[in-house]
Motif scaffolding. Structure first.
Motif, mmCIF file in Angstrom:
data_model
loop_
_atom_site.group_PDB
_atom_site.id
_atom_site.type_symbol
_atom_site.label_atom_id
_atom_site.label_comp_id
_atom_site.label_asym_id
_atom_site.label_seq_id
_atom_site.Cartn_x
_atom_site.Cartn_y
_atom_site.Cartn_z
ATOM 1 N N GLY A 154 10.969 12.206 0.178
ATOM 2 C CA GLY A 154 10.314 11.344 1.151
ATOM 3 C C GLY A 154 10.682 9.899 0.929
ATOM 4 O O GLY A 154 11.414 9.554 -0.007
ATOM 5 N N HIS A 155 10.163 9.074 1.793
ATOM 6 C CA HIS A 155 10.602 7.689 1.893
ATOM 7 C C HIS A 155 10.325 6.843 0.647
ATOM 8 O O HIS A 155 9.227 6.887 0.112
ATOM 9 C CB HIS A 155 9.906 7.059 3.089
ATOM 10 N N PRO A 156 11.302 6.056 0.204
ATOM 11 C CA PRO A 156 11.046 5.158 -0.938
ATOM 12 C C PRO A 156 10.098 4.010 -0.584
ATOM 13 O O PRO A 156 9.859 3.757 0.593
ATOM 14 C CB PRO A 156 12.425 4.585 -1.285
ATOM 15 N N ILE A 157 9.606 3.334 -1.599
ATOM 16 C CA ILE A 157 8.720 2.189 -1.386
ATOM 17 C C ILE A 157 9.418 0.907 -1.809
ATOM 18 O O ILE A 157 10.454 0.931 -2.470
ATOM 19 C CB ILE A 157 7.385 2.322 -2.150
ATOM 20 N N TYR A 181 10.229 8.438 -6.979
ATOM 21 C CA TYR A 181 10.355 9.389 -5.855
ATOM 22 C C TYR A 181 9.000 9.948 -5.405
ATOM 23 O O TYR A 181 8.941 10.690 -4.435
ATOM 24 C CB TYR A 181 11.305 10.561 -6.198
ATOM 25 N N GLU A 182 7.917 9.623 -6.122
ATOM 26 C CA GLU A 182 6.618 10.222 -5.804
ATOM 27 C C GLU A 182 5.770 9.350 -4.885
ATOM 28 O O GLU A 182 4.918 9.854 -4.161
ATOM 29 C CB GLU A 182 5.819 10.488 -7.090
ATOM 30 N N LEU A 183 5.943 8.036 -4.966
ATOM 31 C CA LEU A 183 5.112 7.157 -4.145
ATOM 32 C C LEU A 183 5.814 6.880 -2.819
ATOM 33 O O LEU A 183 7.031 6.674 -2.781
ATOM 34 C CB LEU A 183 4.834 5.839 -4.877
ATOM 35 N N HIS A 184 5.016 6.867 -1.744
ATOM 36 C CA HIS A 184 5.578 6.657 -0.411
ATOM 37 C C HIS A 184 4.759 5.604 0.320
ATOM 38 O O HIS A 184 3.565 5.458 0.049
ATOM 39 C CB HIS A 184 5.582 7.981 0.355
ATOM 40 N N PRO A 185 5.392 4.881 1.241
ATOM 41 C CA PRO A 185 4.663 3.810 1.928
ATOM 42 C C PRO A 185 3.512 4.365 2.763
ATOM 43 O O PRO A 185 3.618 5.461 3.317
ATOM 44 C CB PRO A 185 5.715 3.180 2.847
ATOM 45 N N LEU A 243 15.295 2.794 -5.051
ATOM 46 C CA LEU A 243 15.955 4.076 -4.766
ATOM 47 C C LEU A 243 15.763 5.102 -5.877
ATOM 48 O O LEU A 243 16.132 6.256 -5.713
ATOM 49 C CB LEU A 243 17.455 3.867 -4.542
ATOM 50 N N GLY A 244 15.242 4.675 -7.019
ATOM 51 C CA GLY A 244 14.990 5.628 -8.089
ATOM 52 C C GLY A 244 15.774 5.323 -9.348
ATOM 53 O O GLY A 244 16.366 4.249 -9.490
ATOM 54 N N SER A 245 15.777 6.291 -10.254
ATOM 55 C CA SER A 245 16.400 6.092 -11.560
ATOM 56 C C SER A 245 16.924 7.422 -12.071
ATOM 57 O O SER A 245 16.546 8.478 -11.564
ATOM 58 C CB SER A 245 15.366 5.542 -12.548
ATOM 59 N N TYR A 305 0.845 -1.192 0.000
ATOM 60 C CA TYR A 305 0.000 0.000 0.000
ATOM 61 C C TYR A 305 0.879 1.240 0.000
ATOM 62 O O TYR A 305 1.918 1.291 0.656
ATOM 63 C CB TYR A 305 -0.906 0.013 1.221
ATOM 64 N N THR A 306 0.434 2.232 -0.772
ATOM 65 C CA THR A 306 1.143 3.508 -0.824
ATOM 66 C C THR A 306 0.231 4.587 -0.261
ATOM 67 O O THR A 306 -0.985 4.386 -0.129
ATOM 68 C CB THR A 306 1.489 3.897 -2.269
ATOM 69 N N GLN A 307 0.802 5.721 0.056
ATOM 70 C CA GLN A 307 -0.033 6.875 0.339
ATOM 71 C C GLN A 307 -0.790 7.193 -0.950
ATOM 72 O O GLN A 307 -0.293 6.936 -2.040
ATOM 73 C CB GLN A 307 0.846 8.059 0.776
#
Ligand SMILES: *[C@@H]1O[C@H](CO)[C@@H](O)[C@H](O)[C@H]1NC(C)=O
Ligand SMILES: *[C@@H]1O[C@H](CO)[C@@H](O)[C@H](O)[C@H]1NC(C)=O
Ligand SMILES: *[C@@H]1O[C@H](CO)[C@@H](O)[C@H](O)[C@H]1NC(C)=O
Ligand SMILES: *[C@@H]1O[C@H](CO)[C@@H](O)[C@H](O)[C@H]1NC(C)=O
Ligand SMILES: *[C@@H]1O[C@H](CO)[C@@H](O)[C@H](O)[C@H]1NC(C)=O
Ligand SMILES: *[C@@H]1O[C@H](CO)[C@@H](O)[C@H](O)[C@H]1NC(C)=O
Ligand SMILES: *[C@@H]1O[C@H](CO)[C@@H](O)[C@H](O)[C@H]1NC(C)=O
Ligand SMILES: *[C@@H]1O[C@H](CO)[C@@H](O)[C@H](O)[C@H]1NC(C)=O
Ligand SMILES: *[C@@H]1O[C@H](CO)[C@@H](O)[C@H](O)[C@H]1NC(C)=O
Ligand SMILES: *[C@@H]1O[C@H](CO)[C@@H](O)[C@H](O)[C@H]1NC(C)=O
Ligand SMILES: *[C@@H]1O[C@H](CO)[C@@H](O)[C@H](O)[C@H]1NC(C)=O
Ligand SMILES: *[C@@H]1O[C@H](CO)[C@@H](O)[C@H](O)[C@H]1NC(C)=O
Ligand SMILES: [Cu+2]
Length: 593
Positions: free
Chosen positions: A484-487, A345-349, A464-466, A264-266
């Motif tokens: 913010g925090h990675p997923i 970088y946009e989705l957070h737990p 961690l991203g791209s 689940y993400t925010q």
């Protein structure tokens, strides 16, 4: 072949010397007529027609593609029986996105975690989803190109209540159709010179689709997603495509993302989605209280390919149609043309993340450089090595048990060779390591660049991203701090930042972080099926033989160690298997918490 089940599968247990392992007390069992699997999948090959293309040999699960939906709960052990009803093909079933750490022979990777299921045999897969991993998954064969059609949805429901409220959930399962059949495609991909599969001839939604491919209309009937006004639906999007990196949107309906790859993400609002092969998202779709019309299109398009494939489905507020809906004459939507960095970088737990490994904790960084080489056949290599299921002499997990060094990775050789052992072509890692895995895109021999959805088995990594060029930890840490925090995910995209460059130029990276906790043999590979067959797969062996064997000893697993061994059942014999997860009693096949 020696048939060992009576003498071998005794109840003698390997002593569990390794103290940090959860003692699962595995048990031997014969799955005779008293044993009832929780679900049965029958895989056949039949001639069928899909979309507007002529009939051809197609791998089906229970007679359809996609196959039936499986719905299970986290925290419970299930047994799913997969029958290989094909006359002349091997089969495995992989539970895409699930960690199979509890039952390492049941990950469904041929020549990695198991011998494939021979024609006319069946295999009982033990599945146990840990609490906290409820979400959207799918199952598919991992042999050859079979996953193009031999696949279906797998939904894991939570033990308790869902953190999001919705009235109903619906599956949006994406697939590709090719004009050539699976065997022809596979033969072409390994041929010298390469004979390409052709581009996707249609993107299907829930098995149906029409629209256009490379500008040519395909006027085939569409799937409908039946909805009522003023409700909230959880749409579970599953990237079951072979090749297509899909961009999609609904007419006049936005989406609120709530889940990515089983976490689940925010909530995150978006007007469109991009789904690479192997990725899943759940999004809430709020239907209009007073719709102006009874049908709205879902438009799906391929991205980053030389030709554009476009398919449609219908969001239907009206009565169930008596004659099928067809693709529109005029284009309902213009989908965005961007691809790079989608939601990175946009989705957070949704819940505060536990156990995220910090940069300081990283013990080793492994850069996996992917490159396309043209010498005779066209192949993909990782740190100079291709891997396909024809490479190993026996499955790695089998070698660990046999202790015969056949496909046994050497840490020493790997550390001297950018992380990969050149003999076994495996990336070994020790339990307790904290790895940073960087996947590096490079210009091909001929300069081209491609896009790759990278998928990991065994565990979900922290994404961690791209970015372009090469990874720089310090600047990426700053970016993570800002956003913010990675997923955690199991499939993320390695993008291309140009269509061509020069041979070997580093252009584009993806970075993951993972704690090595689960002993076993886990694959990391591009999920484009064509690329897999061309070598874009890697084997990761977590833990040494003591740790892998910590689960259960050699005598008990004898039936797993040969092709067609006694864990594979057929018309004339019941399989003798090991129950790896705890069972409380002889009939506790399910609901064993
Ligand atoms: C079937 O298997 C069960 C569990 O392994 C065993 O207890 C039972 O005796 C077997 N029955 C027959 C008829 O073999
Ligand atoms: C698949 O088909 C078999 C019979 O052919 C049936 O027993 C089984 O329940 C079906 N599986 C699912 C998940 O529907
Ligand atoms: C499928 O079609 C091919 C070619 O038309 C034919 O040779 C084959 O027998 C068919 N297979 C089945 C299972 O009907
Ligand atoms: C099935 O797998 C076995 C073991 O890897 C292999 O020897 C055999 O050639 C495979 N059969 C087919 C039809 O691919
Ligand atoms: C796509 O269409 C163009 C124009 O008709 C044609 O030149 C090209 O060969 C087609 N490509 C494929 C892969 O079919
Ligand atoms: C997304 O949009 C809906 C409808 O406009 C709104 O109710 C919701 O609060 C939005 N969610 C976020 C996270 O902004
Ligand atoms: C598709 O076929 C239907 C009739 O079967 C026709 O009315 C419609 O115009 C066709 N659409 C396209 C895009 O060719
Ligand atoms: C989208 O991007 C592709 C390749 O980057 C380009 O060929 C195409 O013209 C673009 N389309 C639009 C509508 O901008
Ligand atoms: C594997 O074999 C080596 C020697 O060949 C032996 O020292 C070691 O104990 C064996 N490991 C296991 C787990 O049996
Ligand atoms: C590309 O570069 C690699 C590594 O330097 C080299 O081995 C290979 O021959 C080059 N390919 C071509 C087509 O020049
Ligand atoms: C990525 O970096 C290369 C080399 O610096 C540059 O040529 C290219 O334009 C960049 N791509 C993007 C999309 O920024
Ligand atoms: C495996 O690793 C564990 C923990 O580091 C160690 O105690 C054990 O001796 C190792 N076994 C082998 C065979 O190297
Ligand atoms: Cu790829």
């Amino acid at each position: 072949m020696a048939f060992l089940r009576h003498s071998v599968c005794t109840l003698l247990f390997w002593s569990l010397a390794v103290s940090y392992l959860v003692v699962a007390s595995p048990q031997c069992a014969t799955h005779n007529e008293t044993f009832v699997p929780d679900a049965v999948l029958r895989v056949t090959e039949s001639n069928i027609s899909q979309s507007c293309y002529p009939s051809k040999a197609t791998v089906l699960v229970n007679g359809t593609s996609p196959g039936p939906e499986l719905r299970i709960k986290e925290g419970i052990t299930y047994w799913i029986r997969a029958y290989n009803d094909m006359q002349d093909k091997n089969l495995t079933m992989h539970w895409h996105g699930l960690t199979q750490a509890m039952a390492p022979f049941a990950d469904g990777t041929p020549q990695a975690s198991q011998w494939p299921i021979p024609p006319l045999y069946f295999f009982d897969y033990e599945i146990h989803v840990p609490i906290g991993m409820a979400g959207t998954y799918f199952y598919h064969s991992h042999v050859g190109f079979q996953a193009v059609s031999g696949t279906g949805p797998l939904i894991v429901e939570e033990h308790g209540a869902s953190p999001y409220h919705y009235d109903e959930d619906k599956i949006v399962f994406l697939q590709d159709v090719f004009v050539k059949d699976e065997s022809t495609i596979e033969a072409g991909l390994v041929a010298s010179p390469l004979s390409w599969s052709g581009e996707s001839a249609m993107v299907l939604v829930n098995g149906k689709g029409g629209g256009s491919a490379n500008g040519t209309a395909c006027n085939a009937s569409l799937s409908t997603i039946e909805v009522e006004p003023g409700k909230t639906y959880r749409l579970r999007f599953i990237g079951g495509t072979a090749l297509t990196f899909a961009s999609l949107a609904f007419e006049d309906h936005d989406l609120e993302i709530i889940e990515a790859d089983g976490h689940y993400t925010q909530p995150y609002n978006t007007s469109y989605l991009q789904i690479g092969t192997g990725q899943r998202f759940s999004a809430l779709l709020r239907t209009r209280p007073n719709p102006e019309k009874s049908t709205y299109y879902l438009q799906v398009e391929s991205r980053e390919r030389p030709t554009l494939t476009r398919g449609f489905a219908v969001l239907n507020y009206g009565l169930k149609p008596t004659i099928p809906f067809l693709p529109p004459n005029d284009l309902p939507l213009t989908l965005p043309n961007t691809t790079r960095g989608f939601l990175d970088y946009e989705l957070h737990p949704l819940s505060p993340p536990k156990d995220f490994p910090t940069a300081e904790e990283v013990t080793r960084r492994i850069t996996m450089t992917v490159h396309q080489r043209v010498l005779g056949p066209t192949i993909w290599v990782q740190n100079d090595y291709p891997w396909t299921e024809t490479f190993p002499q026996e499955p790695y997990l089998v070698s660990l048990y046999n202790n015969n060094s056949l496909e046994f990775p050497s840490m020493e050789r790997a550390l001297a060779n950018d992380g990969i052992d050149p003999i076994s072509r495996a990336f070994p890692a020790q339990i307790g390591e904290v790895l940073e895995i960087v996947i590096q895109n490079t210009g091909a021999d001929k300069g081209g660049l491609d896009v790759h959805p990278f998928h990991a088995h065994g565990a979900h990594y922290w994404d961690l991203g791209s970015g372009n060029r090469t990874y720089d930890q310090a600047s990426n840490e700053v970016k993570i701090q800002e956003h913010g925090h990675p997923i955690q995910r199991d499939t993320t995209m390695l993008y291309r930042y140009a269509t061509t460059t020069t041979n070997g130029t580093n252009m584009g990276w993806r970075a993951w972080r993972i704690r090595v906790t689960e002993p076993g043999v886990w694959m990391i590979h591009c999920h484009i099926l064509q690329h897999m067959i061309m070598g874009m797969q890697t084997i990761w062996v977590f833990g040494n033989e003591t740790e892998v064997l910590g689960k259960v000893g050699v005598p008990e697993v004898q039936g797993y160690l040969t092709y067609g061994g006694s864990v594979y059942g057929n018309e004339n014999r019941w399989p003798s298997v090991v129950h790896f997860t705890d069972n409380e009693g002889s009939d506790a096949w399910t609901d064993n918490q």
